[in-house]
Structures are given as C-alpha cells and as structure tokens.
Design an enzyme around this catalytic site. Structure first.
Site, mmCIF file in Angstrom:
data_model
loop_
_atom_site.group_PDB
_atom_site.id
_atom_site.type_symbol
_atom_site.label_atom_id
_atom_site.label_comp_id
_atom_site.label_asym_id
_atom_site.label_seq_id
_atom_site.Cartn_x
_atom_site.Cartn_y
_atom_site.Cartn_z
ATOM 1 N N LYS A 70 -13.075 -14.988 20.909
ATOM 2 C CA LYS A 70 -13.899 -15.086 19.700
ATOM 3 C C LYS A 70 -14.108 -16.539 19.290
ATOM 4 C CE LYS A 70 -14.712 -13.015 15.245
ATOM 5 N NZ LYS A 70 -14.302 -11.971 14.285
ATOM 6 N N GLU A 107 -7.343 -9.374 6.870
ATOM 7 C CA GLU A 107 -8.571 -8.681 6.497
ATOM 8 C C GLU A 107 -8.229 -7.222 6.222
ATOM 9 O OE1 GLU A 107 -13.060 -8.447 8.039
ATOM 10 O OE2 GLU A 107 -11.617 -7.551 9.425
ATOM 11 N N ARG A 155 -3.534 -3.677 12.798
ATOM 12 C CA ARG A 155 -3.517 -4.265 14.132
ATOM 13 C C ARG A 155 -3.589 -5.784 14.023
ATOM 14 N NH1 ARG A 155 -7.217 -7.560 13.672
ATOM 15 N NH2 ARG A 155 -9.393 -7.041 13.569
ATOM 16 N N LYS A 195 -24.815 -2.632 6.395
ATOM 17 C CA LYS A 195 -25.404 -3.431 7.465
ATOM 18 C C LYS A 195 -26.611 -2.682 8.025
ATOM 19 C CE LYS A 195 -21.381 -5.981 9.106
ATOM 20 N NZ LYS A 195 -20.613 -6.335 10.310
ATOM 21 N N ARG A 212 -6.678 -1.296 7.951
ATOM 22 C CA ARG A 212 -7.744 -0.364 7.605
ATOM 23 C C ARG A 212 -7.153 0.731 6.721
ATOM 24 N NH1 ARG A 212 -10.863 1.458 12.423
ATOM 25 N NH2 ARG A 212 -11.975 -0.462 11.980
ATOM 26 N N LEU A 224 0.823 -1.215 0.000
ATOM 27 C CA LEU A 224 0.000 0.000 0.000
ATOM 28 C C LEU A 224 0.857 1.265 0.000
ATOM 29 C CD1 LEU A 224 -2.697 -1.247 2.504
ATOM 30 C CD2 LEU A 224 -3.009 -0.906 0.040
ATOM 31 N N ARG A 256 -16.637 -17.884 21.739
ATOM 32 C CA ARG A 256 -17.973 -17.303 21.511
ATOM 33 C C ARG A 256 -18.642 -17.907 20.276
ATOM 34 N NH1 ARG A 256 -18.375 -12.722 18.533
ATOM 35 N NH2 ARG A 256 -16.293 -12.067 19.173
ATOM 36 N N ASP A 264 -9.928 -12.422 10.672
ATOM 37 C CA ASP A 264 -9.665 -11.051 11.113
ATOM 38 C C ASP A 264 -8.637 -10.963 12.235
ATOM 39 O OD1 ASP A 264 -11.234 -12.141 13.127
ATOM 40 O OD2 ASP A 264 -12.438 -10.340 13.384
ATOM 41 N N SER A 312 -8.253 -11.984 22.813
ATOM 42 C CA SER A 312 -9.381 -11.668 21.926
ATOM 43 C C SER A 312 -9.645 -12.817 20.962
ATOM 44 C CB SER A 312 -9.111 -10.389 21.135
ATOM 45 O OG SER A 312 -9.064 -9.277 21.978
#
Length: 171
Positions: free
Chosen positions: A77, A163, A67, A136, A101, A45, A80, A96, A73
C-alpha cells in the site's frame, strides 16, 4: 503482495533483498503496537456490550471483529500510494494498519456506538467518514472513525491509530 513480487520490486527500486527483508522484520516487530491498540479498543467495546446486558437495555453492538494488516500489505500500500516504504512512513501515512469492524443490528445503533466511542476521554478521533449519509459511488455504506488510542508500555505510552468501521449486517 507476495514475497516474490516484493523482492522483484525491491530489486527494481535499487534495494537489496536483504534490505527489504530487514525492513519487513522491523515492521513486523512494530505491528505488536497495532495489535495492542486493537486490544484496547476491543476491551472498551466489550465493556459497553456488557454494560447493556447488565442494565437490560438495548445492546447496539452485535459483533466485533479486528485485524492487523500483514507487513507485505502495508509495504504494497505504501508503494502503491507513492509513499516511502518504511515503518515511519506507515505510521505517518496509513491509518488502517489496525482495524476494528463493529456490526450493529440497526442503522441508529451505528451512531449510538460512534457517540460512545467519541466520549471515551482517553482516545482522540483523528478522522471521521460517514459513508452512510454519503455512500461511495459503488454503494459502500459504513461509518469510519480513525482514533488514536494510548497503549501503555513498560517505559512509555504510545498513541496508536486504529480505524474503526461501524456498519449493519446488511451493509
């Protein structure tokens, strides 16, 4: 998820605190691959940004942020979503863990950047979700690409999922 909550959950599931800490340590070591994947994408990029500057053409990239999810985390996930809590499971089920971003000045720039990413011959687009054309329900708008990028190590090459979220400042 805090470490205390993770330990309590691991004990409830029959894992010992030592087992969950050992798994977290192994996962932390594997995160270096995700960091390398991000570095590869960010280098590409930055080259595209520099090319626009040198040629004196419109630069569709304003800002690049990245990140890697922290280990806890990732574990939270996986738990979950009902997946096995392991690095292998994270590699198979989560796209992810590593994220980039890209902020663009205009909506049209989002599609320009996405096209330039798709044309990179050393990466493969695994998944694309266009939340700009199809926002969304909560109003979220962004273009997501999940790519596999080669990370060249001393003994072999790993294909790492990253991602990429592309949006404008207003989004």
């Amino acid at each position: 998820m805090e470490i205390k909550a993770l330990m309590e959950k691991s004990l409830e599931s029959g894992r010992s605190a030592e087992e969950i800490l050992q798994m977290a340590l192994l996962m932390q070591q594997s995160m270096a691959l995700y960091e390398a994947g991000i570095q590869e994408i960010c280098t590409k990029l930055e080259i595209l940004k520099r090319e626009a500057q040198v040629k004196g053409i419109h630069n569709p990239i304003d800002t690049i942020k990245s990140r890697v999810k922290n280990v806890f985390s990732v574990i939270e996930k996986l738990d979950r979503k009902g997946f096995a809590v392991s690095m292998e499971s994270a590699e198979e089920n989560l796209y992810d863990v590593a994220g980039v971003r890209i902020i663009c000045p205009y909506i049209d720039d989002i599609y320009i950047v996405a096209d330039r990413i798709r044309r990179q011959d050393d990466l493969r687009v695994l998944l694309e979700k266009d939340y700009i054309q199809n926002p969304k329900k909560n109003g979220y708008r962004s273009l997501h690409l999940v790519v596999r990028i080669p990370v060249f190590l001393s003994s072999h090459t790993e294909l790492v999922p990253v991602e990429i979220q592309i949006r404008t400042i207003a989004m």
